[in-house]
Design an enzyme around this catalytic site. Structure first.
Site, short mmCIF file in Angstrom:
data_model
loop_
_atom_site.label_atom_id
_atom_site.label_comp_id
_atom_site.label_asym_id
_atom_site.label_seq_id
_atom_site.Cartn_x
_atom_site.Cartn_y
_atom_site.Cartn_z
N GLY A 242 0.79 -1.24 0.00
CA GLY A 242 0.00 0.00 0.00
C GLY A 242 0.81 1.27 0.00
O GLY A 242 0.33 2.32 -0.40
N ASP B 105 -5.46 1.90 10.76
CA ASP B 105 -6.86 1.64 11.11
C ASP B 105 -6.91 1.14 12.56
O ASP B 105 -6.96 1.92 13.50
CB ASP B 105 -7.43 0.63 10.12
N LYS C 2 -7.36 6.53 10.54
CA LYS C 2 -8.78 6.26 10.84
C LYS C 2 -8.89 5.99 12.33
O LYS C 2 -8.97 4.83 12.74
CB LYS C 2 -9.23 5.01 10.07
N ARG D 159 -5.37 -0.04 -6.52
CA ARG D 159 -4.18 0.59 -5.94
C ARG D 159 -3.64 1.70 -6.85
O ARG D 159 -2.97 2.61 -6.40
CB ARG D 159 -3.05 -0.44 -5.74
P1 IMP Z 1 -4.50 -2.03 10.87
O1 IMP Z 1 -3.55 -3.05 11.43
O2 IMP Z 1 -5.93 -2.38 11.18
O3 IMP Z 1 -4.16 -0.63 11.28
O4 IMP Z 1 -4.43 -2.21 9.31
C1 IMP Z 1 -3.81 -1.34 8.44
C2 IMP Z 1 -3.81 -1.98 7.07
O5 IMP Z 1 -5.13 -2.44 6.74
C3 IMP Z 1 -3.44 -0.96 6.02
O6 IMP Z 1 -2.04 -0.96 5.76
C4 IMP Z 1 -4.25 -1.43 4.83
O7 IMP Z 1 -3.51 -2.42 4.13
C5 IMP Z 1 -5.47 -2.09 5.44
N1 IMP Z 1 -6.60 -1.13 5.47
C6 IMP Z 1 -7.12 -0.49 6.53
N2 IMP Z 1 -8.15 0.30 6.18
C7 IMP Z 1 -8.29 0.15 4.84
C8 IMP Z 1 -9.18 0.74 3.86
O8 IMP Z 1 -10.07 1.57 4.15
N3 IMP Z 1 -8.99 0.35 2.57
C9 IMP Z 1 -8.04 -0.55 2.19
N4 IMP Z 1 -7.18 -1.10 3.07
C10 IMP Z 1 -7.30 -0.76 4.39
#
Ligand code: IMP
Length: 182
Positions: free
Chosen positions: A44, A103, A131, A165
């Site tokens: 990403g 996230d 987020k 992407r």
């Molecule tokens: P976390 O461990 O939940 O913070 O996940 C982060 C990862 O989840 C990011 O690097 C993205 O690959 C994926 N991710 C989180 N939110 C989104 C979204 O809204 N769209 C696409 N991928 C997301």
């Protein structure tokens, strides 16, 4: 062609350019004499990292890692599956991790802990999007491009089933896309 699958543009190309420029200025000031490793988390990070690097007017090294978190079940910090490790040793180095979006915070938290365990002098995080409503742990990135609501977004590195992407902006998908592809 891809545009027609997008419901709303959340961050336009122009806005992304402004955000990245500002981040580049702030990061250049902080890391001016530190020769940091800018560590991108694949896949990403690719568009964001490429644009950010061009705004950094300092000496730096680049590196990449591909990780996936053990979501659910294993909640202990440091639990991250390394699909591709970075080549450079991080001991006594300043590391700045470049992420597309934070996230829940689990992925990034795990990588931060791993790098600290390996002896990095400092580990900080720059994320294009944050987020905070999705957070399940206490984690605040040092550099945030834009705080967004708890919606699923694609584009500028972010995917839905590996697609989108390559969109030059960030947006939400039309609901029919989820319905037809499930
Ligand atoms: P976390 O461990 O939940 O913070 O996940 C982060 C990862 O989840 C990011 O690097 C993205 O690959 C994926 N991710 C989180 N939110 C989104 C979204 O809204 N769209 C696409 N991928 C997301």
């Amino acid at each position: 062609m891809l545009d027609r699958d997008i419901e709303n543009v959340m961050i336009s190309e122009n806005e992304i350019a402004e955000i990245v420029k500002k981040l580049g200025k702030d990061i250049s000031e902080e890391y001016n004499d530190k020769f940091p490793i800018i560590l991108g988390l694949l896949k990403g990070c690719v568009p964001f990292m490429a644009d950010l690097l061009k705004q950094l007017d300092i000496h730096l090294e680049i590196a990449f890692m591909n990780v996936s978190s053990y979501h659910g079940g294993m909640e202990s910090t440091g639990e991250v599956k390394i699909d591709m490790d970075l080549g450079a040793p991080v001991k006594d180095r300043h590391v700045l991790i470049a992420e597309d979006i934070v996230d829940s915070g689990r992925t990034i938290q795990s990588v931060v802990e791993l790098l600290k365990y390996r002896g990095a002098k400092t580990v900080k995080v720059v994320t294009l999007m944050d987020k905070p409503d999705g957070r399940v742990i206490d984690f605040v990135p040092e550099y945030i491009g834009k705080t967004i609501p708890k919606a699923f977004v694609v584009g500028y590195g972010l995917d839905y089933q590996e697609k989108y992407r390559n969109l030059p902006y960030v947006g939400t998908l039309k609901p029919k896309i989820y319905m037809t592809e499930e």
